[in-house]
Design a protein around this motif. Sequence first.
Motif, PDB file in Angstrom:
ATOM      1  N   LEU A  10     -17.397  40.574  22.323  1.00 48.26           N
ATOM      2  CA  LEU A  10     -16.840  39.425  22.625  1.00 48.26           C
ATOM      3  C   LEU A  10     -16.375  38.463  21.698  1.00 48.26           C
ATOM      4  O   LEU A  10     -15.447  37.800  21.907  1.00 48.26           O
ATOM      5  N   TRP A  11     -17.187  38.447  20.359  1.00 47.68           N
ATOM      6  CA  TRP A  11     -16.336  37.729  19.302  1.00 47.68           C
ATOM      7  C   TRP A  11     -14.978  38.258  19.028  1.00 47.68           C
ATOM      8  O   TRP A  11     -14.338  37.675  18.340  1.00 47.68           O
ATOM      9  N   LEU A  12     -15.020  39.750  18.938  1.00 46.54           N
ATOM     10  CA  LEU A  12     -14.117  40.359  18.305  1.00 46.54           C
ATOM     11  C   LEU A  12     -12.888  40.272  19.209  1.00 46.54           C
ATOM     12  O   LEU A  12     -11.579  39.854  18.702  1.00 46.54           O
ATOM     13  N   ALA A  13     -13.037  39.733  20.533  1.00 45.30           N
ATOM     14  CA  ALA A  13     -11.714  39.467  21.266  1.00 45.30           C
ATOM     15  C   ALA A  13     -11.193  37.931  20.920  1.00 45.30           C
ATOM     16  O   ALA A  13     -10.143  37.863  20.943  1.00 45.30           O
ATOM     17  N   PHE A  14     -12.162  37.310  20.685  1.00 49.79           N
ATOM     18  CA  PHE A  14     -11.839  35.820  20.175  1.00 49.79           C
ATOM     19  C   PHE A  14     -11.039  36.118  18.823  1.00 49.79           C
ATOM     20  O   PHE A  14     -10.033  35.500  18.438  1.00 49.79           O
ATOM     21  N   PHE A  15     -11.583  36.866  17.918  1.00 53.64           N
ATOM     22  CA  PHE A  15     -10.904  37.143  16.543  1.00 53.64           C
ATOM     23  C   PHE A  15      -9.414  37.540  16.728  1.00 53.64           C
ATOM     24  O   PHE A  15      -8.584  37.370  15.936  1.00 53.64           O
ATOM     25  N   ARG A  62      -0.847  41.862   4.993  1.00 58.94           N
ATOM     26  CA  ARG A  62      -1.814  41.441   6.344  1.00 58.94           C
ATOM     27  C   ARG A  62      -2.579  42.461   7.019  1.00 58.94           C
ATOM     28  O   ARG A  62      -3.486  42.345   7.628  1.00 58.94           O
ATOM     29  N   PHE A  63      -2.021  43.738   7.129  1.00 63.39           N
ATOM     30  CA  PHE A  63      -2.492  44.887   7.722  1.00 63.39           C
ATOM     31  C   PHE A  63      -3.966  45.365   7.056  1.00 63.39           C
ATOM     32  O   PHE A  63      -5.046  45.376   7.644  1.00 63.39           O
ATOM     33  N   ILE A  64      -4.171  45.313   5.760  1.00 66.04           N
ATOM     34  CA  ILE A  64      -5.420  45.307   4.991  1.00 66.04           C
ATOM     35  C   ILE A  64      -6.273  44.322   5.527  1.00 66.04           C
ATOM     36  O   ILE A  64      -7.358  44.516   5.590  1.00 66.04           O
ATOM     37  N   PHE A  65      -5.726  43.363   5.285  1.00 69.59           N
ATOM     38  CA  PHE A  65      -6.726  41.824   5.418  1.00 69.59           C
ATOM     39  C   PHE A  65      -7.507  42.226   7.116  1.00 69.59           C
ATOM     40  O   PHE A  65      -8.564  41.867   7.374  1.00 69.59           O
ATOM     41  N   ALA A  66      -6.244  42.303   8.067  1.00 67.90           N
ATOM     42  CA  ALA A  66      -7.004  42.317   9.327  1.00 67.90           C
ATOM     43  C   ALA A  66      -7.952  43.658   9.552  1.00 67.90           C
ATOM     44  O   ALA A  66      -8.787  43.504  10.340  1.00 67.90           O
ATOM     45  N   SER A  67      -7.357  44.807   9.156  1.00 68.08           N
ATOM     46  CA  SER A  67      -8.400  46.045   9.361  1.00 68.08           C
ATOM     47  C   SER A  67      -9.620  45.742   8.764  1.00 68.08           C
ATOM     48  O   SER A  67     -10.522  46.289   9.289  1.00 68.08           O
ATOM     49  N   LEU A  68      -9.811  45.393   7.393  1.00 68.19           N
ATOM     50  CA  LEU A  68     -10.942  45.059   6.716  1.00 68.19           C
ATOM     51  C   LEU A  68     -11.831  44.063   7.659  1.00 68.19           C
ATOM     52  O   LEU A  68     -12.997  44.260   7.665  1.00 68.19           O
ATOM     53  N   PHE A  69     -11.288  43.092   7.890  1.00 72.90           N
ATOM     54  CA  PHE A  69     -11.918  42.142   8.927  1.00 72.90           C
ATOM     55  C   PHE A  69     -12.474  42.548   9.968  1.00 72.90           C
ATOM     56  O   PHE A  69     -13.715  42.308  10.279  1.00 72.90           O
ATOM     57  N   PRO A 107     -22.665  47.294   9.574  1.00 69.82           N
ATOM     58  CA  PRO A 107     -23.788  46.436   9.231  1.00 69.82           C
ATOM     59  C   PRO A 107     -23.784  45.066   8.427  1.00 69.82           C
ATOM     60  O   PRO A 107     -24.856  44.563   8.157  1.00 69.82           O
ATOM     61  N   TYR A 108     -22.482  44.982   7.862  1.00 69.54           N
ATOM     62  CA  TYR A 108     -22.288  43.710   7.028  1.00 69.54           C
ATOM     63  C   TYR A 108     -21.359  42.940   7.631  1.00 69.54           C
ATOM     64  O   TYR A 108     -20.128  42.550   6.933  1.00 69.54           O
ATOM     65  N   PRO A 109     -21.604  42.111   8.885  1.00 72.20           N
ATOM     66  CA  PRO A 109     -20.586  41.212   9.019  1.00 72.20           C
ATOM     67  C   PRO A 109     -20.382  40.196   8.668  1.00 72.20           C
ATOM     68  O   PRO A 109     -19.381  39.544   8.794  1.00 72.20           O
ATOM     69  N   TYR A 110     -21.249  39.615   7.743  1.00 72.03           N
ATOM     70  CA  TYR A 110     -21.096  38.435   6.959  1.00 72.03           C
ATOM     71  C   TYR A 110     -19.870  38.553   5.812  1.00 72.03           C
ATOM     72  O   TYR A 110     -19.344  37.511   5.509  1.00 72.03           O
ATOM     73  N   LEU A 111     -19.456  39.775   5.555  1.00 73.12           N
ATOM     74  CA  LEU A 111     -18.229  39.941   4.797  1.00 73.12           C
ATOM     75  C   LEU A 111     -16.841  39.387   5.185  1.00 73.12           C
ATOM     76  O   LEU A 111     -15.901  39.192   4.644  1.00 73.12           O
ATOM     77  N   ILE A 112     -16.920  39.138   6.525  1.00 71.51           N
ATOM     78  CA  ILE A 112     -15.529  38.729   7.139  1.00 71.51           C
ATOM     79  C   ILE A 112     -15.177  37.060   6.609  1.00 71.51           C
ATOM     80  O   ILE A 112     -14.081  37.007   6.785  1.00 71.51           O
ATOM     81  N   ILE A 113     -16.130  36.617   6.122  1.00 73.19           N
ATOM     82  CA  ILE A 113     -15.992  35.274   5.634  1.00 73.19           C
ATOM     83  C   ILE A 113     -14.915  35.273   4.243  1.00 73.19           C
ATOM     84  O   ILE A 113     -13.876  34.582   4.309  1.00 73.19           O
ATOM     85  N   LEU A 114     -15.257  36.333   3.667  1.00 76.17           N
ATOM     86  CA  LEU A 114     -14.255  36.586   2.271  1.00 76.17           C
ATOM     87  C   LEU A 114     -12.822  36.648   2.958  1.00 76.17           C
ATOM     88  O   LEU A 114     -12.061  36.324   2.519  1.00 76.17           O
ATOM     89  N   PHE A 115     -12.749  37.630   4.071  1.00 78.58           N
ATOM     90  CA  PHE A 115     -11.297  38.384   4.362  1.00 78.58           C
ATOM     91  C   PHE A 115     -10.748  36.918   5.382  1.00 78.58           C
ATOM     92  O   PHE A 115      -9.492  36.627   5.236  1.00 78.58           O
ATOM     93  N   ALA A 116     -11.637  36.122   5.930  1.00 76.38           N
ATOM     94  CA  ALA A 116     -11.150  34.845   6.700  1.00 76.38           C
ATOM     95  C   ALA A 116     -10.481  33.934   5.854  1.00 76.38           C
ATOM     96  O   ALA A 116      -9.516  33.456   5.856  1.00 76.38           O
ATOM     97  N   VAL A 117     -11.222  33.787   4.590  1.00 72.17           N
ATOM     98  CA  VAL A 117     -10.588  32.913   3.473  1.00 72.17           C
ATOM     99  C   VAL A 117      -9.547  33.384   3.096  1.00 72.17           C
ATOM    100  O   VAL A 117      -8.447  32.484   2.752  1.00 72.17           O
ATOM    101  N   LEU A 118      -9.143  34.573   2.632  1.00 70.78           N
ATOM    102  CA  LEU A 118      -7.977  35.079   2.213  1.00 70.78           C
ATOM    103  C   LEU A 118      -6.729  35.069   3.067  1.00 70.78           C
ATOM    104  O   LEU A 118      -5.805  34.628   2.757  1.00 70.78           O
TER     105      LEU A 118
END
Length: 397
Positions: A137-142, A173-180, A187-198
């Motif tokens: 559900l959160w992925l749809a929002f993202f 932008r493809f690299i950022f979105a794919s890694l996000f 198992p490490y969803p908290y890493l999306i904060i880094l890519f959200a900031v980038l």
Amino acid sequence: MKNLRELWGARFVHYMTEFQKYMKYVVTGHLALVLVFAIGAGGYTYSEWLKEVSPDFPAALLAAIIIGAALTFSAPITLLKPADSVYFLPMETKLQLYFKQSLRWSIFSQLPLPFILYIVALPLLSATETGTKAEFLWLAFFIVALKWIYVETEFYFRHAKSGDWVWGDRAIRFIFASLFIYFWLSPYPYLIILFAVLIGIYSTYWRKQKQSMPFPYEHFITLEQNRMMRFYRFANYFTDVPHLKGSVSRRGWLGFLLPPTRLEGADAGKYLVKRTLIRTDDIFWLWVRLTAITMLGAIFIPFPLVVYIFTGALSFASAIQLIYALRAGEEFRMDMLFPINKRSKAIRSTVRQVQWLQALFVLITALFTFGFGGTPFLLGIIILAVSEITLQATKEK
């Protein structure tokens, strides 16, 4: 017009009227029938494959790459016209109101593709136990948020760079979105904060860069014209489009198909017809698309009888459309300079050769699905037989 908001509204109404005028010839009962067969066969194959998919299958990586690519292509729809480069100059400081409406429509019209891919990926993610319902559900929002940011970012980048290095911007932008997306499903969803900031820093940077640059009217007008030409070329497969303008490309990498020949008699006719087919964008890509679709059908349709009918229908479409496309055109041709009366024979010979190529490609593709047996070779024979019957039935007298 009282303001630019009303101007956008008037242009949008005209655009939708033009769009609907041609789409009524595209979306017909025949196309619906083809889509039902294609979606049904694809869905059945996909569901059967999911029953056997390994839990170790990299579903998160595959979904991230596919959805990330769909999010990356975010060209703005501006509906600009050539005269705007003159008449919009006095209002350049007020264009933000116009482009605000433009970007909203761009986001809304481009959201269906990544959402469709997301929905298709959900069964695979569930089968491999990748992610939870809350994460989905959160992925749809993202996806909505990323598309919103990416449409604006590409607009800012094109404004600042006048369209230069667009593919470099898309790669980043493809690299950022794919890694996000990948890390959100890992198992490490908290890493999306880094890519959200980038992503935020990258978008903000180009937003500031474009503020000191004049608006590149020519680039955005050309972008809009090319977008409409792509739609007209697609609609032209179903009905005549008077707005369509042809284009040619050299395609030097296919030069080996045009070896030196004596430009005398029938040889000159064959040479010029082959050159027309290879270098005319509409004709060349028409054959490439139909061949690719036939190959995909040979891969994903598991029922031999259905794939026989599917292949025969597309080989007929390939042959007859190539024949009439090569015959058409009232413009000047080089063969008019020579006393050549065998153009029809040259067209049939050229179409026959490219259909042999289509049969070979489909045969090789079908070997991976059906193995060494009668089905792949029968598909090749069907393509050759249907093409030859079409050539004889359309022979000019």
